[in-house]
Design an enzyme around this catalytic site. Structure first.
Site, PDB file in Angstrom:
ATOM      1  N   ASP A   1       0.817  -1.211   0.000  1.00 39.73           N
ATOM      2  CA  ASP A   1       0.000   0.000   0.000  1.00 39.73           C
ATOM      3  C   ASP A   1       0.850   1.260   0.000  1.00 39.73           C
ATOM      4  O   ASP A   1       0.507   2.257  -0.635  1.00 39.73           O
ATOM      5  CB  ASP A   1      -0.920   0.004   1.234  1.00 39.73           C
ATOM      6  N   ALA A   2       1.975   1.223   0.735  1.00 43.57           N
ATOM      7  CA  ALA A   2       2.824   2.408   0.826  1.00 43.57           C
ATOM      8  C   ALA A   2       3.368   2.807  -0.546  1.00 43.57           C
ATOM      9  O   ALA A   2       3.452   4.002  -0.879  1.00 43.57           O
ATOM     10  CB  ALA A   2       3.973   2.157   1.794  1.00 43.57           C
TER      11      ALA A   2
ATOM     12  N   ARG B   1     -30.974   1.038 -12.696  1.00 44.12           N
ATOM     13  CA  ARG B   1     -31.973   0.342 -13.510  1.00 44.12           C
ATOM     14  C   ARG B   1     -33.291   1.115 -13.529  1.00 44.12           C
ATOM     15  O   ARG B   1     -33.957   1.195 -14.557  1.00 44.12           O
ATOM     16  CB  ARG B   1     -32.193  -1.069 -12.956  1.00 44.12           C
TER      17      ARG B   1
ATOM     18  N   LYS C   1     -26.595 -14.926  -8.139  1.00 49.71           N
ATOM     19  CA  LYS C   1     -27.433 -13.728  -8.221  1.00 49.71           C
ATOM     20  C   LYS C   1     -27.080 -12.824  -7.049  1.00 49.71           C
ATOM     21  O   LYS C   1     -27.517 -13.053  -5.926  1.00 49.71           O
ATOM     22  CB  LYS C   1     -28.922 -14.094  -8.191  1.00 49.71           C
TER      23      LYS C   1
ATOM     24  N   GLU D   1     -24.313 -18.138 -12.957  1.00 48.94           N
ATOM     25  CA  GLU D   1     -23.676 -17.124 -12.097  1.00 48.94           C
ATOM     26  C   GLU D   1     -24.490 -16.959 -10.822  1.00 48.94           C
ATOM     27  O   GLU D   1     -25.710 -17.152 -10.830  1.00 48.94           O
ATOM     28  CB  GLU D   1     -23.645 -15.760 -12.789  1.00 48.94           C
TER      29      GLU D   1
ATOM     30  N   LYS E   1     -34.178 -18.942  -7.194  1.00 46.73           N
ATOM     31  CA  LYS E   1     -34.007 -18.302  -5.893  1.00 46.73           C
ATOM     32  C   LYS E   1     -33.731 -19.324  -4.796  1.00 46.73           C
ATOM     33  O   LYS E   1     -34.258 -20.441  -4.807  1.00 46.73           O
ATOM     34  CB  LYS E   1     -35.261 -17.499  -5.527  1.00 46.73           C
TER      35      LYS E   1
ATOM     36  N   SER F   1     -36.376  -7.399 -15.985  1.00 46.37           N
ATOM     37  CA  SER F   1     -36.255  -8.282 -14.829  1.00 46.37           C
ATOM     38  C   SER F   1     -36.275  -9.728 -15.303  1.00 46.37           C
ATOM     39  O   SER F   1     -36.579 -10.013 -16.469  1.00 46.37           O
ATOM     40  CB  SER F   1     -37.397  -8.028 -13.845  1.00 46.37           C
ATOM     41  N   LEU F   2     -35.956 -10.665 -14.403  1.00 48.01           N
ATOM     42  CA  LEU F   2     -35.928 -12.085 -14.746  1.00 48.01           C
ATOM     43  C   LEU F   2     -37.106 -12.814 -14.116  1.00 48.01           C
ATOM     44  O   LEU F   2     -37.580 -12.446 -13.034  1.00 48.01           O
ATOM     45  CB  LEU F   2     -34.631 -12.729 -14.248  1.00 48.01           C
TER      46      LEU F   2
ATOM     47  N   GLU G   1     -23.997  -5.534 -11.305  1.00 48.53           N
ATOM     48  CA  GLU G   1     -24.534  -5.310  -9.959  1.00 48.53           C
ATOM     49  C   GLU G   1     -23.505  -4.585  -9.105  1.00 48.53           C
ATOM     50  O   GLU G   1     -22.331  -4.978  -9.059  1.00 48.53           O
ATOM     51  CB  GLU G   1     -24.868  -6.662  -9.317  1.00 48.53           C
TER      52      GLU G   1
END
Length: 785
Positions: A35-36, A142, A121, A119, A319, A84-85, A179
């Site tokens: 980081d430095a 969206r 969600k 993938e 889902k 939408s899905l 997303e």
């Protein structure tokens, strides 16, 4: 002869380096510089651009944040709607989806011939990024799918979104969709910061991401731990691959993050297998997901299938069971923990959440009860993620009944009847001492309270503490209820006859337990500190105390003002440590443990890196004297060189200090004119001197630990010693031992039974050692096992 580059050449070289480092850190998860070094490059670029404003370009890494807050967001019309899905909730829904896909194609296709892009969600906020000639020109939400909000200034602050696409071959116009989300760790850190500053906390990572992205001031968004993952495209002008996976791989090549869980499968059975696998690993992911998205991979098939209503026929979201549900808060009861903390627990009308029946949920503390505004009888939103204890996230205020009752802390402990007191926090600032109320209520009964005693003993004997095998909760409860054990020290005077008389014990088990107790008498200092159960001191803090201060005596004597110099120890934790070790009962228990043969191992001097650790300037700055800022502290330290000289300085001497104004002079004199302040400051200085941390103490040689900066992972079963012992040995050599494998992992130690972690290590090309290899490494560095 080496030619010095022109400012324009140096600026471009710095931008290229910084963009490469950003890509490696935020997209590939493979940081290439400390980081430095990154900060040095970034600051040099800022300086050069400030000196040469004509060289500033909109895609420079320094231009992610800028400008005044907006008064409102503009609107953006989506050229290609962000649809939408459709959802699948059961396996049959997926089978029906696959059947509709195959039947919807012009030519018959066998089940296994359809390839699906799979993938996770992500539970975040859908956004659109528009790149023109490779340059990010617009970001939008969206919205309703056809019209969103212009959030360009905010998406520019997200570190893993490139301001200019990498490589070549991208379309002249390219709309990327994905997303914006927040990792679990980022969410917890954000809420912690919000609590510390008195700001609003967020119910879940999705709300936090949405709230952060819709800030009118992009400077606020820049300080939120947001990340972006793309899942597809909208409008484009140019050539792209002809498959869904091909497009995503192209986007990755152009510097955009895609899911590391991306997979191509054949047929619906491949989809269901992916869904089950990800569901099992869901709790271990670093981010929240609420399902899996499946898309037909062939873009030609996608065009054939087309759309219905507002959703594509070629994609579906399968889902997971809901992780949030509504239910009624029937009552609030109070539990007593091992430190005496009185914790409110919600008793709920039973409800199914994420496949599990939930009837209890944590409310954390009374500050959380007040923040939520929860009352008995309310309808509340319950959240459960993985194995995490269910939490009350929100009250549905419009459903509150007329007879709802407030939640009140009991005045007496529900277990022992002792008084309940609210913790107090003492803070010294600007030379004044203020007392404020803490978030925790505690029973003052200590070990006279059976709830505290049982939990304290269970913690003391646990595997990560004193590791006394055979002392489970049931045995501890017997010992406490019979009266054989009234403190942890009593474990070390248990007799053969007492143990043999316990339920379930015979001759061999009695000897085994007494043997385990005897073997536990030589813990490491860190384990001993952790076993004592100091409030807010977990394993890592115990290790820090043991390594930094080196002895039980120093830890027990350390003043809060000294403890706060140690990394990651704040004022509240320092107060808890000091209070614990100055409590008469606790000091008695520790003395009895030592008298009965418990000898913490590995004690010695303070760690070399903490020798002469505190500078005079830092010491003065931490006193927070009114009108004496850090720069003033540095000037005082430089001018006088010692604390007594500063304390006794008169007006004339103070006037000689460079750029030290009259208000600061007066404040300094007033501060040290107070006898209590003088005594406290000199007491802290003396302890720093006694510990060897004082600015005049001799510096120690710091030997570089052989595994410093390396991340190791342990998996499978080890035969020579436990994984906890292996972790201790690796940490002693400077390694950080993590629970998951990533591209930043240096080495994985894999014993028999190693599974997904070993597979991921092999996939990423991470070094793998077996147990014999680990033993050889430890022996090489002087650790005998």
């Amino acid at each position: 002869m080496t030619l010095t580059p022109s400012p324009a050449e140096r600026v471009q070289a710095l931008r290229d380096q910084i963009n490469e480092h950003n890509h490696r850190y935020y997209v590939l998860d493979e940081p290439s510089v400390p980081d430095a070094e990154y900060d040095r490059l970034f600051n040099e670029l800022k300086r050069l651009e400030a000196e040469n404003p004509d060289l500033i370009l909109p895609d420079s890494p320094t231009q992610r944040v800028g400008g005044a807050p907006l008064s409102a967001f503009g609107t953006v019309a989506h050229d290609v709607p962000m649809l939408s899905l459709g959802n699948a909730f059961e396996e049959q829904d997926m089978l029906d989806f696959d059947r509709r896909v195959r039947e919807g194609l012009d030519s018959p296709v066998d089940a296994e011939q359809i390839e699906y892009c799979c993938e996770p969600k992500l539970d975040g906020l859908a956004v659109s990024l528009l790149y023109e000639d490779g340059l990010l020109t617009r970001g939008a939400t969206r919205g309703d799918g056809t019209t969103g909000e212009d959030i360009t200034a905010n998406v520019r602050t997200i570190r893993n979104i490139p301001l200019r696409l990498r490589g070549e071959g991208w379309p002249r116009v390219l709309e990327v969709r994905g997303e914006v989300y927040m990792t679990k760790a980022g969410f917890e850190q954000l809420n912690e910061r919000q609590r510390e500053t008195g700001g609003k906390t967020f119910a879940n990572p999705r709300n936090a991401a949405a709230g952060s992205l819709r800030q009118l001031d992009s400077n606020i968004t820049a300080n939120r731990p947001l990340e972006f993952c793309c899942y597809g495209i909208g409008r484009f002008e140019g050539e792209l691959p002809r498959t869904q996976v091909g497009i995503l791989e192209a986007l990755r090549g152009w510097g955009l993050m895609i899911s590391r869980e991306l997979k191509l499968v054949s047929g619906v059975e491949g989809c269901l297998e992916y869904y089950r696998d990800l569901g099992e690993r869901r709790a271990d992911l670093t981010y929240e997901i609420d399902g899996v998205v499946f898309k037909v991979n062939d873009l030609g098939y996608q065009r054939e299938l087309g759309f219905r209503s507002r959703e594509p026929r070629w994609a579906i979201a399968h889902k997971f069971p809901a992780s949030e549900e509504l239910t009624e808060l029937l009552d609030v009861e109070f539990q007593v923990g091992r430190t005496g903390a009185i914790t409110p627990v919600a008793r709920l009308r039973p409800v199914q959440v994420a496949g599990v029946t939930v009837s209890n949920a944590t409310l954390h503390n009374m500050d959380e009860v007040a923040r939520l505004g929860v009352m008995i009888g309310d309808t509340v939103i319950i959240r459960r993620a993985g194995d995490v204890i269910p939490q009350v996230m929100q009250v549905v205020a419009e459903r509150r009944p007329a007879d709802a009752q407030p939640v009140e802390v009991p005045r007496a402990c529900p277990v022992c009847g002792s008084a309940v007191e609210r913790t107090q926090l003492v803070k010294r600032s600007r030379g004044r001492e203020t007392v404020s109320e803490g978030a925790v209520y505690r029973c003052i009964g200590r070990l006279a309270c059976q709830a505290q005693l049982k939990q304290a003993i269970i913690h003391f004997v646990s595997r990560r503490a004193m590791d006394i095998d055979g002392l489970g909760e049931r045995i501890v409860e017997q010992l406490v209820e019979i009266g054989y054990v009234e403190s942890p020290a009593d474990l070390y005077r248990l007799t053969y006859e007492q143990v043999l008389g316990l339920e379930g014990f015979a001759e061999i088990s009695t000897k085994n337990l007494l043997g385990a107790i005897h073997e536990s008498r030589h813990p490491s200092l860190a384990r001993f500190i952790y076993a004592l159960g100091v409030p807010d001191v977990g394993e890592e803090t115990a290790k820090l105390l043991a390594r930094a201060l080196g002895s039980l005596e120093r830890i027990s004597q350390a003043l809060p003002e000294v403890l706060v110099y140690l990394p990651d120890i704040g004022a509240e934790v320092a107060h808890e440590i000091h209070t614990f070790f100055t409590d008469e009962h606790n000091t008695k228990v520790i003395s009895e443990l030592l008298e009965r043969g418990v000898e913490p191992q590995g004690q010695g001097d303070i760690a070399p890196e903490f020798a002469a650790y505190v500078s005079l300037a830092e010491f003065l700055a931490r006193l927070e004297i009114a009108n004496v800022a850090r720069t003033g502290s540095e000037r005082l330290a430089s001018h006088f060189g010692s604390l007594p000289a500063i304390i006794d300085a008169d007006w004339l001497e103070l006037k000689r200090v460079d750029r030290f104004n009259e208000k600061a002079q007066a404040s300094l004199r007033d501060y040290f004119g107070d006898q209590a302040n003088r005594e406290r400051v000199l007491r802290v200085e003396q302890q720093l001197r006694d510990f060897g941390m004082h600015w005049e103490s001799p510096k120690a040689r710091v030997d570089h630990l052989p595994l410093a900066g390396q991340t190791w992972v342990l998996t499978g079963t080890l035969e020579t010693f436990s994984r906890d012992v292996a972790k201790d040995h690796l940490e002693a050599l400077g390694a950080k031992v993590a629970g998951s494998v990533s591209a930043k992992t240096h080495c994985v130690v894999a014993g028999p039974g190693a599974g997904s972690k070993l597979a991921k290590a092999e996939q990423l090309g991470v070094n793998v050692l077996d147990e014999q290899g680990l033993l050889a490494l430890l022996t090489e560095h002087g650790i005998q096992v």
